[in-house]
Design a protein around this motif. Structure first.
Motif, PDB file in Angstrom:
ATOM      1  N   SER A   1       0.852  -1.138  -0.047  1.00 52.91           N
ATOM      2  CA  SER A   1       0.080  -0.012   0.037  1.00 52.91           C
ATOM      3  C   SER A   1       0.928   1.185   0.157  1.00 52.91           C
ATOM      4  O   SER A   1       2.189   1.302   0.805  1.00 52.91           O
ATOM      5  CB  SER A   1      -0.859   0.138   1.292  1.00 52.91           C
ATOM      6  OG  SER A   1      -1.531   1.235   1.392  1.00 52.91           O
TER       7      SER A   1
ATOM      8  N   TYR B   1      -3.231  -3.108  -3.223  1.00 60.43           N
ATOM      9  CA  TYR B   1      -2.917  -3.168  -1.658  1.00 60.43           C
ATOM     10  C   TYR B   1      -3.485  -1.661  -1.033  1.00 60.43           C
ATOM     11  O   TYR B   1      -3.718  -1.713   0.019  1.00 60.43           O
ATOM     12  CB  TYR B   1      -1.455  -3.007  -1.857  1.00 60.43           C
ATOM     13  CG  TYR B   1      -0.819  -4.513  -2.257  1.00 60.43           C
ATOM     14  CD1 TYR B   1      -1.179  -5.653  -1.603  1.00 60.43           C
ATOM     15  CD2 TYR B   1      -0.329  -4.594  -3.493  1.00 60.43           C
ATOM     16  CE1 TYR B   1      -0.543  -6.822  -2.150  1.00 60.43           C
ATOM     17  CE2 TYR B   1      -0.059  -5.767  -4.314  1.00 60.43           C
ATOM     18  CZ  TYR B   1      -0.049  -6.817  -3.595  1.00 60.43           C
ATOM     19  OH  TYR B   1       0.222  -8.102  -4.061  1.00 60.43           O
TER      20      TYR B   1
ATOM     21  N   HIS C   1      -6.093  -1.165   1.858  1.00 60.47           N
ATOM     22  CA  HIS C   1      -5.511  -0.241   3.120  1.00 60.47           C
ATOM     23  C   HIS C   1      -6.589   0.823   3.324  1.00 60.47           C
ATOM     24  O   HIS C   1      -6.778   1.293   4.526  1.00 60.47           O
ATOM     25  CB  HIS C   1      -4.023   0.291   2.959  1.00 60.47           C
ATOM     26  CG  HIS C   1      -3.715   0.913   4.033  1.00 60.47           C
ATOM     27  ND1 HIS C   1      -2.333   1.402   4.131  1.00 60.47           N
ATOM     28  CD2 HIS C   1      -3.799   0.908   5.323  1.00 60.47           C
ATOM     29  CE1 HIS C   1      -1.924   1.782   5.238  1.00 60.47           C
ATOM     30  NE2 HIS C   1      -2.936   1.365   5.968  1.00 60.47           N
TER      31      HIS C   1
ATOM     32  N   ALA D   1      -4.758  -5.386   5.355  1.00 57.98           N
ATOM     33  CA  ALA D   1      -3.635  -4.467   4.613  1.00 57.98           C
ATOM     34  C   ALA D   1      -2.585  -3.861   5.657  1.00 57.98           C
ATOM     35  O   ALA D   1      -1.171  -3.876   5.402  1.00 57.98           O
ATOM     36  CB  ALA D   1      -4.045  -3.332   3.933  1.00 57.98           C
TER      37      ALA D   1
END
Length: 412
Positions: A193, A313, A317, A374
């Protein structure tokens, strides 16, 4: 450790591979203790185009090419392959100039692994294969006429894998391919992320998404390039089926060049949903957090590829629920706990959108699960650990220390 990084990409641009390369360089420079050195120990060879940036400890070398070879788009293309011929020649020139103080290792991103493989017998420099995709599959998916050559392309891919000092795949599917090819040393280097832990939004929805939509309308958001493999046709066809949902959704598409935007605007008109679709073009990476957390539903309608899109990602998140196609490109990271997964079919993808549009509670539940996952698995800290593990193995194989040790001058 003197390192040559080969990244055949426009650099810097805010898109998948260049973002990953920048993160890797910043991490590696910090690990090697280069931030306080006067002379860089990492050379980065990239295409000529891209934003000028400074990375402490890194010297950026730009490939000079004819103007006709600029404007490289994401993915494989004839223009990119021609540009890579210049890339090959420039790499050999760099290695020749450094022959008296040679690089200890080449970090080869994507197709530059073949450049590193060709250079290895001449200059005796080992290489790491930063495997962002299967080149054999990428070529045969892009050009159907190459499909009879799949076995040959896979053989060449295997040769490059087996000749490497280490392979760094970015996802499970690529890790499996590396093992099938006989990789001797595989270290996962998963994308992560790009969002900060603080998920508060600093901008209003109208500032982010435009004033064509009303403040209470749920936003369905796509962020990324608009290449055909991303499934934007599927997304628009699916949205056309739910545009009359009682929640009155609005689709926002962020990214793409002018030609792609024009093409999809025309398609939305033909589908009768142009008034509910906003194609905003590129936005700076600094807006990514606000875009994702301000949306109500995120989408990844990709229809091809086996590498997980980097944006997934950050999607997770953000804590905003996601609808994605149920394909290996997504399934290796996503499951029904953290996303709605559907077949790559307009009607079924529309059903997935409708499920979330109809249930704010389901949106909240899935979003919270996604954010927790995440935070535990896909952070920058996790990436740094993976990269450091990779280079610790490489350093041991080369018989030298990973961390930079200042030289002690004579007489002291």
């Amino acid at each position: 450790m003197k390192i040559l990084v080969l990244a055949p990409q426009p650099f810097y641009q805010e898109r998948g591979t260049p973002i990953a390369v920048r993160l890797a360089l910043e991490t590696l420079a910090k690990t090697l203790g280069l931030n306080n050195q006067s002379s860089p120990s990492i050379d980065l060879l990239v295409y000529e185009e891209g934003q000028e940036i400074q990375i402490p400890g890194v010297r950026i070398i730009r490939l000079k090419t004819p103007p006709s070879l600029r404007g490289i788009r994401p993915g494989i293309s004839c223009k990119k392959l021609l540009c890579d011929l210049f890339f090959l020649a420039h790499t050999f020139c760099l290695l020749w100039r450094a022959r008296h103080d040679q690089y200890r290792v080449i970090h080869a991103v994507e197709e530059s692994v073949f450049v590193a493989w060709l250079a290895k017998p001449f200059f005796r420099v080992p290489y790491i294969y930063d495997m962002d995709s299967s080149l054999a599959l990428q070529v045969t998916e892009k050009w159907r006429w190459c499909r009879p050559l799949l076995a040959i392309l896979q053989f060449l891919e295997g040769v490059a894998v087996r000749g490497s000092l280490a392979v760094a795949p970015v996802c499970d599917a690529l890790e499996a391919i590396a093992h099938q090819h006989g990789s001797k040393n595989t270290v996962m280097l998963r994308d992560v992320s790009l969002l900060p832990e603080d998920s508060c939004c600093d901008n209003s929805r109208s500032a982010l998404f435009g004033d064509r939509m009303e403040g209470h309308q749920p936003v369905i958001l796509y962020v990324g390039n608009l290449e055909s493999y991303q499934g934007i046709d599927l997304l628009l066809e699916s949205f056309a089926l739910v545009k009359d949902h009682y929640a009155r959704p609005h689709l926002v598409v962020v990214g793409g060049d002018a030609e792609s935007i024009r093409r999809y605007q025309e398609k939305s008109i033909k589908l009768g949903c142009a008034s509910e679709v906003s194609l905003l073009g590129p936005k700076p990476l600094t807006d990514l957090r606000d875009l994702l957390v301000s949306a109500d539903i995120l989408v990844s309608p990709r229809i091809k590829g086996n590498n997980t899109p980097m944006k997934i990602y950050s999607y997770l998140h953000s804590g905003t629920p996601l609808v994605a196609t149920d394909l290996p490109t997504h399934r290796q990271v996503l499951d029904e706990e953290v996303a709605i997964l559907t077949a790559a079919d307009p009607a079924l993808f529309a059903d997935g959108l409708a499920r979330l549009l109809s249930s704010p509670e389901l949106r909240q539940t899935i979003g919270q699960r996604a954010r927790r996952r995440a935070q535990s698995l896909y952070t920058v800290e996790a990436f740094e650990k993976q990269l450091n593990s990779l280079y610790e193995r490489v350093a041991r194989g080369l018989g030298e220390a990973l961390v930079y040790q200042p030289r002690i001058s004579e007489g002291k």
